[in-house]
Design an enzyme around this catalytic site. Sequence first.
Site, PDB file in Angstrom:
ATOM      1  N   ARG A 160      -0.561  45.885  73.662  1.00  0.00           N
ATOM      2  CA  ARG A 160       0.821  45.888  74.125  1.00  0.00           C
ATOM      3  C   ARG A 160       1.742  46.414  73.036  1.00  0.00           C
ATOM      4  O   ARG A 160       1.709  45.955  71.900  1.00  0.00           O
ATOM      5  CB  ARG A 160       1.264  44.481  74.525  1.00  0.00           C
ATOM      6  CG  ARG A 160       2.660  44.449  75.129  1.00  0.00           C
ATOM      7  CD  ARG A 160       3.034  43.088  75.643  1.00  0.00           C
ATOM      8  NE  ARG A 160       3.217  42.113  74.582  1.00  0.00           N
ATOM      9  CZ  ARG A 160       3.726  40.887  74.780  1.00  0.00           C
ATOM     10  NH1 ARG A 160       4.052  40.522  75.998  1.00  0.00           N
ATOM     11  NH2 ARG A 160       3.877  40.050  73.777  1.00  0.00           N
ATOM     12  N   ASP A 170       0.247  33.154  70.847  1.00  0.00           N
ATOM     13  CA  ASP A 170      -0.564  34.358  71.019  1.00  0.00           C
ATOM     14  C   ASP A 170      -2.028  33.951  71.108  1.00  0.00           C
ATOM     15  O   ASP A 170      -2.621  33.506  70.122  1.00  0.00           O
ATOM     16  CB  ASP A 170      -0.349  35.311  69.846  1.00  0.00           C
ATOM     17  CG  ASP A 170      -1.043  36.646  70.052  1.00  0.00           C
ATOM     18  OD1 ASP A 170      -2.296  36.656  70.147  1.00  0.00           O
ATOM     19  OD2 ASP A 170      -0.351  37.673  70.118  1.00  0.00           O
ATOM     20  N   ASP A 217      -4.538  35.692  68.606  1.00  0.00           N
ATOM     21  CA  ASP A 217      -4.404  35.202  67.236  1.00  0.00           C
ATOM     22  C   ASP A 217      -4.987  33.807  67.078  1.00  0.00           C
ATOM     23  O   ASP A 217      -5.659  33.495  66.080  1.00  0.00           O
ATOM     24  CB  ASP A 217      -2.932  35.189  66.824  1.00  0.00           C
ATOM     25  CG  ASP A 217      -2.423  36.565  66.421  1.00  0.00           C
ATOM     26  OD1 ASP A 217      -3.249  37.439  66.131  1.00  0.00           O
ATOM     27  OD2 ASP A 217      -1.194  36.755  66.402  1.00  0.00           O
TER      28      ASP A 217
END
Length: 208
Positions: free
Chosen positions: A101, A197, A200
């Site tokens: 993204r 996220d 992550d």
Amino acid sequence: MNQPIQHPVIDDRMARLRQRDCPTSQFRAYVQEISQMMVPAVTADLFTLPTQVETPLEITTGRKLEREIVLVPILRAGLGMLEGFLRLLPESAVAHIGMARNEDTLSPESYYFNAPTSLTDADVMVLDPMLATGGSASAAIDELKKHGAKHLRFACIVAAPEGLERLNSDHPDVPVYYPALDSRLNEHGYILPGLGDAGDRIFGTVQE
């Protein structure tokens, strides 16, 4: 076509998953557990065919899946869901799509595609923990359709209304399975309340 998944154990794991202080090892484990518990719902309406089975005592008729299953994790966060699905569907083939993204435009950018030579006669299950804007999911499904996929479904752990609306609009033929529907996206395109996220947190690359 939206398919919410409800289960008390998934709810329990979801609450643990959302915790800000959930360590990487536990976060990864909860994603796998939730994914595994989603499989019965995601596969509940797959077509089957009769097959002859020879038991130790006699011959009987059983059922077998009509089509091969291809699991497609969207890189990289989708890899976190893959193991959970493979635990119940170990015979599945695995394809990969890389969709990144752009944080300025929120538009997906494709950088990798690798799939079996024929997707036309397979049940193709696209995996990504977060359905936020829906851009990456929609683009990934576009790519799979270009390569012949016809029997598609999308599975995520947390969905935003905006992502569901986008995917339903772009691909009304693709059912979307999710145990959590959150309230909205923030101005940066992240799901609220969300869980941060997912990529992550799965891979331990959270920047403090």
